[in-house]
Design an enzyme around this catalytic site. Structure first.
Site, PDB file in Angstrom:
ATOM      1  N   ARG A 137      21.540  -6.786  52.539  1.00  0.00           N
ATOM      2  CA  ARG A 137      20.311  -7.077  51.791  1.00  0.00           C
ATOM      3  C   ARG A 137      20.695  -8.353  51.150  1.00  0.00           C
ATOM      4  O   ARG A 137      22.023  -8.798  50.831  1.00  0.00           O
ATOM      5  CB  ARG A 137      20.020  -6.113  50.939  1.00  0.00           C
ATOM      6  CG  ARG A 137      19.439  -4.888  51.482  1.00  0.00           C
ATOM      7  CD  ARG A 137      18.575  -3.902  50.529  1.00  0.00           C
ATOM      8  NE  ARG A 137      19.457  -3.529  49.207  1.00  0.00           N
ATOM      9  CZ  ARG A 137      18.855  -3.293  48.288  1.00  0.00           C
ATOM     10  NH1 ARG A 137      17.529  -3.233  48.195  1.00  0.00           N
ATOM     11  NH2 ARG A 137      19.549  -2.788  47.222  1.00  0.00           N
ATOM     12  N   ARG A 174      24.049   1.751  41.051  1.00  0.00           N
ATOM     13  CA  ARG A 174      25.445   1.915  40.936  1.00  0.00           C
ATOM     14  C   ARG A 174      25.789   3.322  40.039  1.00  0.00           C
ATOM     15  O   ARG A 174      24.870   3.487  39.213  1.00  0.00           O
ATOM     16  CB  ARG A 174      26.405   0.787  40.206  1.00  0.00           C
ATOM     17  CG  ARG A 174      26.118  -0.572  41.241  1.00  0.00           C
ATOM     18  CD  ARG A 174      27.397  -0.224  42.333  1.00  0.00           C
ATOM     19  NE  ARG A 174      27.568  -1.394  42.905  1.00  0.00           N
ATOM     20  CZ  ARG A 174      26.574  -1.958  44.253  1.00  0.00           C
ATOM     21  NH1 ARG A 174      25.787  -0.959  44.635  1.00  0.00           N
ATOM     22  NH2 ARG A 174      26.872  -3.009  44.924  1.00  0.00           N
ATOM     23  N   LYS A 225      31.515   3.260  51.467  1.00  0.00           N
ATOM     24  CA  LYS A 225      30.396   2.744  52.385  1.00  0.00           C
ATOM     25  C   LYS A 225      30.720   2.608  53.834  1.00  0.00           C
ATOM     26  O   LYS A 225      31.676   2.396  54.382  1.00  0.00           O
ATOM     27  CB  LYS A 225      29.856   1.527  52.114  1.00  0.00           C
ATOM     28  CG  LYS A 225      28.604   0.984  52.877  1.00  0.00           C
ATOM     29  CD  LYS A 225      27.909  -0.231  51.989  1.00  0.00           C
ATOM     30  CE  LYS A 225      26.767  -0.658  52.675  1.00  0.00           C
ATOM     31  NZ  LYS A 225      25.994  -1.420  51.921  1.00  0.00           N
TER      32      LYS A 225
HETATM   33  P1  ATP Z   1      23.248  -2.689  46.574  1.00  0.00           P
HETATM   34  O1  ATP Z   1      23.237  -1.314  46.224  1.00  0.00           O
HETATM   35  O2  ATP Z   1      23.455  -3.558  45.536  1.00  0.00           O
HETATM   36  O3  ATP Z   1      22.227  -3.355  47.338  1.00  0.00           O
HETATM   37  P2  ATP Z   1      24.487  -2.615  48.804  1.00  0.00           P
HETATM   38  O4  ATP Z   1      25.757  -1.727  49.150  1.00  0.00           O
HETATM   39  O5  ATP Z   1      23.300  -2.266  49.401  1.00  0.00           O
HETATM   40  O6  ATP Z   1      24.242  -2.822  47.169  1.00  0.00           O
HETATM   41  P3  ATP Z   1      24.170  -5.184  49.873  1.00  0.00           P
HETATM   42  O7  ATP Z   1      23.613  -6.003  48.961  1.00  0.00           O
HETATM   43  O8  ATP Z   1      23.164  -4.668  50.997  1.00  0.00           O
HETATM   44  O9  ATP Z   1      25.058  -4.127  49.567  1.00  0.00           O
HETATM   45  O10 ATP Z   1      25.440  -6.171  50.562  1.00  0.00           O
HETATM   46  C1  ATP Z   1      26.136  -5.648  51.619  1.00  0.00           C
HETATM   47  C2  ATP Z   1      27.305  -4.725  50.952  1.00  0.00           C
HETATM   48  O11 ATP Z   1      28.203  -4.326  52.052  1.00  0.00           O
HETATM   49  C3  ATP Z   1      28.415  -5.899  50.342  1.00  0.00           C
HETATM   50  O12 ATP Z   1      29.025  -5.165  49.252  1.00  0.00           O
HETATM   51  C4  ATP Z   1      29.581  -6.069  51.549  1.00  0.00           C
HETATM   52  O13 ATP Z   1      30.679  -6.606  51.121  1.00  0.00           O
HETATM   53  C5  ATP Z   1      29.611  -4.665  52.063  1.00  0.00           C
HETATM   54  N1  ATP Z   1      30.007  -4.823  53.447  1.00  0.00           N
HETATM   55  C6  ATP Z   1      30.010  -5.692  54.501  1.00  0.00           C
HETATM   56  N2  ATP Z   1      30.310  -5.451  55.450  1.00  0.00           N
HETATM   57  C7  ATP Z   1      30.449  -4.005  55.460  1.00  0.00           C
HETATM   58  C8  ATP Z   1      31.158  -3.216  56.564  1.00  0.00           C
HETATM   59  N3  ATP Z   1      31.389  -3.309  57.705  1.00  0.00           N
HETATM   60  N4  ATP Z   1      31.382  -1.849  55.766  1.00  0.00           N
HETATM   61  C9  ATP Z   1      31.056  -1.670  54.450  1.00  0.00           C
HETATM   62  N5  ATP Z   1      30.517  -2.522  53.802  1.00  0.00           N
HETATM   63  C10 ATP Z   1      30.518  -3.622  54.282  1.00  0.00           C
HETATM   64  C1  BTN Z   2      23.684  -3.186  53.892  1.00  0.00           C
HETATM   65  O1  BTN Z   2      23.968  -4.090  53.438  1.00  0.00           O
HETATM   66  O2  BTN Z   2      23.745  -2.089  53.502  1.00  0.00           O
HETATM   67  C2  BTN Z   2      23.151  -3.299  55.146  1.00  0.00           C
HETATM   68  C3  BTN Z   2      23.802  -3.887  56.360  1.00  0.00           C
HETATM   69  C4  BTN Z   2      23.274  -3.858  57.779  1.00  0.00           C
HETATM   70  C5  BTN Z   2      24.206  -4.296  58.930  1.00  0.00           C
HETATM   71  C6  BTN Z   2      23.288  -4.267  60.088  1.00  0.00           C
HETATM   72  S1  BTN Z   2      24.280  -4.398  61.452  1.00  0.00           S
HETATM   73  C7  BTN Z   2      22.927  -4.595  62.471  1.00  0.00           C
HETATM   74  C8  BTN Z   2      21.779  -5.398  61.850  1.00  0.00           C
HETATM   75  N1  BTN Z   2      22.178  -6.749  61.751  1.00  0.00           N
HETATM   76  C9  BTN Z   2      22.495  -7.340  60.668  1.00  0.00           C
HETATM   77  O3  BTN Z   2      22.529  -8.407  60.635  1.00  0.00           O
HETATM   78  N2  BTN Z   2      22.425  -6.260  59.995  1.00  0.00           N
HETATM   79  C10 BTN Z   2      22.227  -5.225  60.252  1.00  0.00           C
END
Ligand code: ATP
Ligand code: BTN
Length: 324
Positions: free
Chosen positions: A121, A320, A186
């Site tokens: 996001r 959070r 996560k």
């Molecule tokens: P929020 O609750 O604030 O929306 P979110 O967890 O949904 O936070 P995003 O804003 O969607 O987070 O951003 C993606 C998050 O996931 C970042 O914190 C990033 O570092 C983390 N991230 C990126 N790649 C991975 C992965 N492969 N596995 C787990 N977390 C990842």
């Molecule tokens: C999140 O931040 O929690 C959402 C992550 C979503 C990742 C998936 S991987 C398949 C699809 N392609 C992207 O670039 N993002 C979503």
């Protein structure tokens, strides 16, 4: 140069001589060596032993369209649109957007072995190394416009958790609105992107990123605790995992379209990691603390605050656990 052919050969984890690789790829041994060198960028462990050749330690469980289709129950297979697997894309959500553009839309599904610009996001990075995880996008069409689509992200999360449960992964939880956690770390994330007429026919690109094996990868850029399926249940067949996931996604799509989120709400709440806990919601520069009280009928986050009950909806809201 695209190294997907080389990777397909090395996927078996066996030794292959430079000569054999060169012959199969139609390139010189020096060019083979260059390609092998590039695999380091993909964070793949290539071992080379004089007289035996090269091997990819541990091999690779590559995704295959035929394998996945063969594992789908008939009802799922007939409901699924076209299925593509890419070695490398910027983002599977971009590939799905392109599929919509060229009219391959309804229930189109694509996966990638690697994403060069996987996103979460608000444009945050989604770490997407080669051949290890699941990066999947599906195109869902809706007639009723965006207004009725609240709760969709939550429903997709539920589909992922159902898939995990049927694979024997216990203890997965949902964090409003789009995260799948295990042991507070996560495991998967969901990114929905919408196109079309927000008041009428629209397409939602449902993107799911699920960590299968991130061990040994550079995860320094991940800004929160993370986990992967291999750490939880050991090795899994990625093709089977995808087949189960596709089945659960299409099932939830049907349930959501027919009955709305309200019928999925009670089940979602069973997995709500923050239910009854003190949390902090970030809304732009503002922070609001309160007691998480689950979600309302359309998927909004219900918070009990000092100033009374408040409901938050998607977009820029970030949730959070409360500090301290
Ligand atoms: P929020 O609750 O604030 O929306 P979110 O967890 O949904 O936070 P995003 O804003 O969607 O987070 O951003 C993606 C998050 O996931 C970042 O914190 C990033 O570092 C983390 N991230 C990126 N790649 C991975 C992965 N492969 N596995 C787990 N977390 C990842
Ligand atoms: C999140 O931040 O929690 C959402 C992550 C979503 C990742 C998936 S991987 C398949 C699809 N392609 C992207 O670039 N993002 C979503």
């Amino acid at each position: 140069m695209d190294n997907s052919v080389l990777l397909t050969i090395l996927a078996d984890g066996e030794f292959h001589s430079g000569e054999e690789l060169g012959a199969q790829l139609g390139i010189s041994r020096a060019a083979v060596w260059k390609q092998l060198h590039k695999l380091e960028v993909l964070e793949l462990p290539v071992e080379s032993i004089k007289g035996r050749g090269y091997r990819l330690v541990g091999g690779l469980d590559l995704l295959k369209v035929d394998k996945i289709r063969g594992l789908l129950p008939e009802a799922v297979a007939s409901n699924l649109g076209e299925l593509d697997i890419y070695p490398l894309v910027s983002s599977t959500n971009d590939a799905a957007a392109e599929a919509i553009r060229v009219g391959r839309g309804r229930n189109y599904c694509c996966l990638a072995e690697q994403q060069s610009a996987g996103r979460g996001r608000r444009g945050r990075d989604w770490r997407s190394p080669f051949g290890r995880n699941i990066y999947l996008s599906m195109v869902w069409e809706f007639q009723s416009g965006a207004a009725a689509l609240e709760g969709l992200s939550l429903s997709v999360g539920l589909a992922v958790v159902r898939a995990l449960c049927s694979l024997g992964v216990n203890g997965a939880g949902l964090k409003w609105p789009n995260d799948i956690l295990h042991d507070n770390k996560k495991l998967a994330g969901i990114l929905l992107e919408m196109q079309g007429d927000p008041a009428g026919l629209c397409q939602v690109i449902v993107g799911v990123g699920l960590n299968v094996n991130l061990q040994g990868c550079d995860t320094g850029a991940i800004t929160q605790p993370w986990t992967d399926l291999q750490s939880i249940v050991g090795k899994l067949d990625r093709n089977q995992l995808v087949a189960i996931l596709i089945g659960e996604l299409l099932k939830v799509q049907l349930e959501f379209t027919r009955d709305g989120f309200i019928h999925l709400r009670a089940e979602w709440c069973q997995f709500d990691v923050f239910a009854g806990k003190q949390v902090r919601v970030q809304l732009g520069d503002n922070y609001i603390e309160g007691l998480a009280r689950g979600v309302d009928a359309s998927g909004g986050l219900v918070l009990e605050t000092d100033a009374g009950e408040r409901v938050f909806r998607g977009g820029e809201v970030s949730l959070r656990g409360a500090l301290g």
